[in-house]
Enzyme design. Structure first.
Site, PDB file in Angstrom:
ATOM      1  N   SER A  92       2.616 -31.605  15.362  1.00 42.98           N
ATOM      2  CA  SER A  92       3.751 -31.255  14.501  1.00 42.98           C
ATOM      3  C   SER A  92       3.226 -30.599  13.224  1.00 42.98           C
ATOM      4  O   SER A  92       2.019 -30.620  12.951  1.00 42.98           O
ATOM      5  CB  SER A  92       4.538 -32.514  14.143  1.00 42.98           C
ATOM      6  OG  SER A  92       3.761 -33.314  13.262  1.00 42.98           O
TER       7      SER A  92
ATOM      8  N   ASP B 238       4.734 -28.489  17.919  1.00 47.38           N
ATOM      9  CA  ASP B 238       6.020 -29.186  17.982  1.00 47.38           C
ATOM     10  C   ASP B 238       6.870 -28.770  16.768  1.00 47.38           C
ATOM     11  O   ASP B 238       6.395 -28.821  15.631  1.00 47.38           O
ATOM     12  CB  ASP B 238       5.719 -30.694  17.943  1.00 47.38           C
ATOM     13  CG  ASP B 238       6.907 -31.556  18.289  1.00 47.38           C
ATOM     14  OD1 ASP B 238       7.820 -31.076  18.978  1.00 47.38           O
ATOM     15  OD2 ASP B 238       6.903 -32.747  17.881  1.00 47.38           O
TER      16      ASP B 238
ATOM     17  N   GLU C 215      15.300 -24.082  21.049  1.00 46.69           N
ATOM     18  CA  GLU C 215      16.223 -25.232  20.995  1.00 46.69           C
ATOM     19  C   GLU C 215      17.635 -24.782  20.690  1.00 46.69           C
ATOM     20  O   GLU C 215      17.868 -23.944  19.819  1.00 46.69           O
ATOM     21  CB  GLU C 215      15.757 -26.261  19.951  1.00 46.69           C
ATOM     22  CG  GLU C 215      16.718 -27.457  19.850  1.00 46.69           C
ATOM     23  CD  GLU C 215      16.177 -28.669  19.083  1.00 46.69           C
ATOM     24  OE1 GLU C 215      14.948 -28.826  18.997  1.00 46.69           O
ATOM     25  OE2 GLU C 215      17.006 -29.453  18.581  1.00 46.69           O
TER      26      GLU C 215
ATOM     27  N   ILE D  44       7.517 -37.820  23.377  1.00 48.76           N
ATOM     28  CA  ILE D  44       7.406 -39.221  22.964  1.00 48.76           C
ATOM     29  C   ILE D  44       6.407 -39.339  21.813  1.00 48.76           C
ATOM     30  O   ILE D  44       5.238 -38.995  21.975  1.00 48.76           O
ATOM     31  CB  ILE D  44       6.971 -40.108  24.158  1.00 48.76           C
ATOM     32  CG1 ILE D  44       8.054 -40.076  25.245  1.00 48.76           C
ATOM     33  CG2 ILE D  44       6.701 -41.541  23.700  1.00 48.76           C
ATOM     34  CD1 ILE D  44       7.607 -40.550  26.600  1.00 48.76           C
TER      35      ILE D  44
HETATM   36  P1  13P Z   1      10.683 -39.741  19.362  1.00 49.66           P
HETATM   37  O1  13P Z   1      10.833 -39.933  17.894  1.00 49.66           O
HETATM   38  O2  13P Z   1      11.863 -40.294  20.102  1.00 49.66           O
HETATM   39  O3  13P Z   1       9.402 -40.270  19.906  1.00 49.66           O
HETATM   40  O4  13P Z   1      10.686 -38.147  19.637  1.00 49.66           O
HETATM   41  C1  13P Z   1       9.536 -37.374  19.440  1.00 49.66           C
HETATM   42  C2  13P Z   1       9.817 -35.912  19.483  1.00 49.66           C
HETATM   43  O5  13P Z   1      10.848 -35.442  19.903  1.00 49.66           O
HETATM   44  C3  13P Z   1       8.745 -35.024  19.015  1.00 49.66           C
HETATM   45  O6  13P Z   1       9.161 -33.690  18.978  1.00 49.66           O
HETATM   46  O1  G3H Z   2       9.707 -34.476  15.970  1.00 50.69           O
HETATM   47  C1  G3H Z   2       9.092 -35.269  15.299  1.00 50.69           C
HETATM   48  C2  G3H Z   2       7.796 -35.820  15.779  1.00 50.69           C
HETATM   49  O2  G3H Z   2       7.937 -37.196  16.028  1.00 50.69           O
HETATM   50  C3  G3H Z   2       6.697 -35.527  14.798  1.00 50.69           C
HETATM   51  O3  G3H Z   2       6.853 -36.295  13.655  1.00 50.69           O
HETATM   52  O4  G3H Z   2       6.743 -34.588  11.847  1.00 50.69           O
HETATM   53  O5  G3H Z   2       6.338 -37.028  11.372  1.00 50.69           O
HETATM   54  O6  G3H Z   2       4.655 -35.699  12.639  1.00 50.69           O
HETATM   55  P1  G3H Z   2       6.118 -35.872  12.277  1.00 50.69           P
HETATM   56 ZN    ZN Z   3      11.216 -33.368  18.530  1.00 52.80          ZN
END
Ligand code: 13P
Ligand code: G3H
Ligand code: ZN
Length: 324
Positions: A60, A97, A149, A270
Site C-alpha cells: 500500500s 494496492d 475500482e 486480506i
Molecule cells: P481488510 O482490511 O479487510 O483486510 O482489507 C484489506 C484490503 O482490501 C487491502 O486493499
Molecule cells: O486497503 C488498505 C490496506 O489494508 C492497507 O492498509 O494503507 O494502512 O497500509 P494501509
Molecule cells: Zn483495499
C-alpha cells in the site's frame, strides 16, 4: 541520484493475467496479502509454498512510506529466491494496492511492480474512466496488469473515510471495462476495510446478488474483493485477554467468501486478519513472558501465527492450494 528503471521480469515476478484467467475458470481466488516487513513476507511465502499456491504480494501507499519502496521491492525479489530455496518456485505478483494517482502507478511500474491498482473510485465516473485509462495505456506498454475500482467501500481507505457503502452499479461495469481496458475490477458489495465491518446486530452479509448481476454483465471477467478479512473471533479474544481493547470487531463470514471465490472473484484482499494474528501472538508473549526483550521471541511467534492463518485461508476460503 537518478533511479534506474527495472522491469519486474528481471526480478522473477509475474503479472496477474494468466493467474486470473486460470482462477476464474478453476473456481478459486488468488490470495492478495499486504506486507510491510520481513516477517510478514516470510510468513506469506512459507504458507504459499507449503500449499503450492500462487500469491499476490500487496504494497500500500502506507507500506511504501513505512518501509521504503526500494526495500520492499528487494524483499519481493528476495521472496522469489526464498520460495525456490524452500523447494517450490511459485508465481509471485508484486502489486500496488490502492494507487491514487497516475504518477504513483508509473513510479511503481518503472521500479519493478508487475501489477498496479488505480483506485479512482472517489472520483466522478467520467474522471475515474479517464484516470484508469491513462494508467492502463502506460502499464500495458510494460506488460503490467491493472486493477480498477467501481463503487466505494465503507470504512477507511488510506486517509479517506466513507460512512456508507456505495455499491457498484452493475449497469456501469461493461462500459467501464471496455472504455478503460482494465485487466480486473474491484467492486463494492458490502465488504469494507479494517476490523469493524458491521455494527453489532447488523446483518453481516455481503451482496452476492450484486456480484451475480455483475458477472452476468461481464462474464468471465476477473473480479476483485477488497476489505475481505473475516476478523477471526478467537484472535480478537486472545488480544482482549492479553490487554487489548477491540470492541465489536466483526468481519466477513468465510462461507460467503468461499462462494465468491467459486465465482468470477479471482483476487481476495486480506490485511486486517494478518494484523490481528500478529497482535494476538505478540500480546500473548508480552503478557505471559514479561522478561522477554529479544524481538525474535515475539516476532517469531507472530510469524508462525501469520503463516497458520494464511494456510487456513488458502485451503478453506480461497481454494488456491495446489494451483501454483
Ligand atoms: P481488510 O482490511 O479487510 O483486510 O482489507 C484489506 C484490503 O482490501 C487491502 O486493499
Ligand atoms: O486497503 C488498505 C490496506 O489494508 C492497507 O492498509 O494503507 O494502512 O497500509 P494501509
Ligand atoms: Zn483495499
Amino acid at each position: 541520484m537518478q533511479k534506474k528503471n527495472i522491469s519486474y521480469k528481471e526480478l522473477g515476478l509475474c503479472n496477474s493475467r494468466v493467474l486470473f484467467s486460470k482462477a476464474v475458470s478453476g473456481g478459486y481466488a488468488i490470495p492478495a496479502y499486504n506486507f510491510n516487513n520481513l516477517e510478514q513476507m516470510q510468513a506469506i511465502i512459507m504458507a504459499c509454498v507449503e500449499t503450492s499456491s500462487p500469491v499476490i504480494l500487496q504494497v500500500s501507499k502506507g507500506a511504501r512510506s513505512y518501509a521504503n519502496e526500494t526495500l520492499l521491492r528487494y524483499l519481493a525479489q528476495g521472496a522469489v529466491a526464498f520460495a525456490e530455496e524452500l523447494g517450490t518456485p511459485i508465481p509471485i505478483v508484486l502489486h500496488l494496492d490502492h494507487g491514487d494517482s497516475f504518477e504513483l502507478c508509473k513510479e511503481c511500474i518503472e521500479s519493478g511492480f508487475s501489477s498496479v491498482m488505480i483506485d479512482g473510485s472517489h472520483h466522478s465516473y467520467e474522471d475515474n474512466v479517464k484516470l484508469t485509462r491513462k494508467v492502463v495505456e502506460f502499464a500495458h506498454q510494460h506488460d503490467v496488469t491493472v486493477e480498477g475500482e467501481l463503487g466505494v467501500l465503507a470504512g477507511i481507505e488510506d486517509d479517506v473515510v466513507a460512512t456508507a457503502h456505495t455499491y457498484t452499479q452493475p449497469d456501469e461495469v461493461e462500459d467501464f471495462v471496455s472504455k478503460t481496458g482494465v485487466d480486473s475490477l474491484a467492486i463494492a458489495i458490502g465488504t469494507s476495510h479494517g476490523a469493524f465491518k458491521f455494527k453489532p446486530g447488523e446483518d453481516p452479509r455481503i451482496r452476492l446478488d450484486i456480484l451475480q448481476e455483475i458477472e452476468q454483465r461481464i462474464p468471465g471477467f476477473p473480479i476483485v474483493l477488497h476489505g475481505a478479512s473475516s476478523v477471526p473471533q478467537e484472535l480478537v479474544k486472545t488480544i482482549n485477554e492479553h490487554g487489548g481493547k477491540l470492541k465489536d470487531a466483526i468481519g466477513i463470514g468465510e462461507d460467503q467468501l468461499r462462494l465468491a471465490a467459486k465465482s468470477a472473484v479471482c483476487k481476495i484482499n486480506i490485511d486486517s486478519d494478518g494484523r490481528l494474528a500478529m497482535t494476538a501472538a505478540i500480546r500473548k508473549v508480552f503478557d505471559e513472558k514479561p522478561e522477554e526483550f529479544d524481538p525474535r521471541k515475539y516476532l517469531g511467534p507472530a510469524r508462525d501465527a501469520l503463516k497458520k492463518l494464511y494456510i487456513h485461508k488458502i485451503i478453506n476460503v480461497l481454494g488456491s492450494n495446489g494451483k501454483a
